[in-house]
Scaffold this active site. Structure first.
Site, short mmCIF file in Angstrom:
data_model
loop_
_atom_site.label_atom_id
_atom_site.label_comp_id
_atom_site.label_asym_id
_atom_site.label_seq_id
_atom_site.Cartn_x
_atom_site.Cartn_y
_atom_site.Cartn_z
N CYS A 118 63.46 31.67 18.63
CA CYS A 118 62.61 32.91 18.84
C CYS A 118 63.72 33.91 19.17
CB CYS A 118 61.90 32.63 20.01
SG CYS A 118 60.83 33.81 20.41
N HIS A 161 53.07 30.38 16.25
CA HIS A 161 54.00 30.92 17.12
C HIS A 161 53.63 32.22 17.63
CE1 HIS A 161 58.60 31.21 18.17
NE2 HIS A 161 58.21 32.53 18.12
N GLU A 162 53.26 33.17 16.68
CA GLU A 162 52.99 34.47 17.11
C GLU A 162 51.67 34.62 18.06
OE1 GLU A 162 55.22 36.57 16.77
OE2 GLU A 162 56.55 35.20 15.10
N HIS A 165 52.63 33.83 21.47
CA HIS A 165 53.35 34.80 22.32
C HIS A 165 52.31 35.79 22.67
CE1 HIS A 165 57.55 34.89 21.67
NE2 HIS A 165 57.48 34.61 20.28
#
Ligand code: UDB
Ligand code: ZN
Length: 191
Positions: A118, A161-162, A165
């Site tokens: 990351c 993954h985004e 976040h």
């Protein structure tokens, strides 16, 4: 006026690191249609990814080659991200997504070997991160138009993954605590 106007150049000093609370809490929905300021920020974020993948620029400005970036990673509490990557077949993907939501996903899961990293994490973390193999994501583009994207494989991993976040979740929170390389039954390697 925000700092991230379209001709501002984002560098690693703008990237918020783990431990900062903005990365560990859900982001706020963006008003529709997006403001000019939000649109400029997204352009700026996408330029960071493109610059970071340019060998000369990444070396000159010491940028880590990035494939995805969420607004909270530059300190903004906004539910939006950009992604810029090449998939397993060599096809280029570019996404600007506002208020994204996974509306359906496969039962089957995949992981990216040897692990994920990351831009907001400066240490090496070992372990598998199980992700859905396929996802269908609904969101809005910079023009404020509703879009639905269907993804599989590597692009699917990057977008999950985004979205994590934006929900305040870091990739390492999805690694099995007792045995980092233990996987669910239905989870296979991307490669
Ligand atoms: C990344 N980059 O950007 F196969 F040209 C990672 C970092 C953490 C290593 C910078 C990456 O995988 N780059 C890459 C890979 C290639 C070819 C290439 C560049 N991210 C994005 C991020 O942290 N977003 O918040 C981590 C990725 C790990 C799995 C999905 C996202
Ligand atoms: Zn990340």
């Amino acid at each position: 006026m925000s700092k991230f106007h379209s001709d501002y150049m984002i560098t690693m000093k703008d990237i918020v690191r783990e431990g900062n609370e903005i990365l560990h809490q859900p982001t706020q929905k963006v008003m529709m249609p997006p403001s000019e300021e939000d649109k400029e920020t997204l352009t700026c974020m996408l330029n960071f990814l493109k610059n970071s993948q340019d060998p000369d620029l990444s070396n000159k400005y010491k940028l880590r080659a990035g494939v995805g970036l969420s607004a909270n990673q530059i300190g903004l509490n906004k539910r939006m991200f950009v992604a810029y990557l090449t998939d397993e077949r060599g096809k280029q993907h570019e996404y600007t997504l506002i208020n994204p939501k996974i509306i359906s996903h496969s039962v089957s899961m995949i992981y990216l070997p040897p692990s994920e990293g990351c831009l907001s994490v400066d240490r090496d973390i070992k372990g598998f991160v199980p992700r859905y193999e396929r996802i269908k994501v609904k969101g809005f583009n910079s023009e404020g138009e509703e879009i639905v994207v269907k993804l599989k494989g590597y692009p699917s991993i990057v977008i999950q993954h985004e979205i994590d976040h934006l929900n305040g979740i870091m990739f390492y929170e999805r690694i099995n605590k007792e045995s980092p390389f233990k996987l669910p039954e239905n989870c296979k390697s991307l490669y």
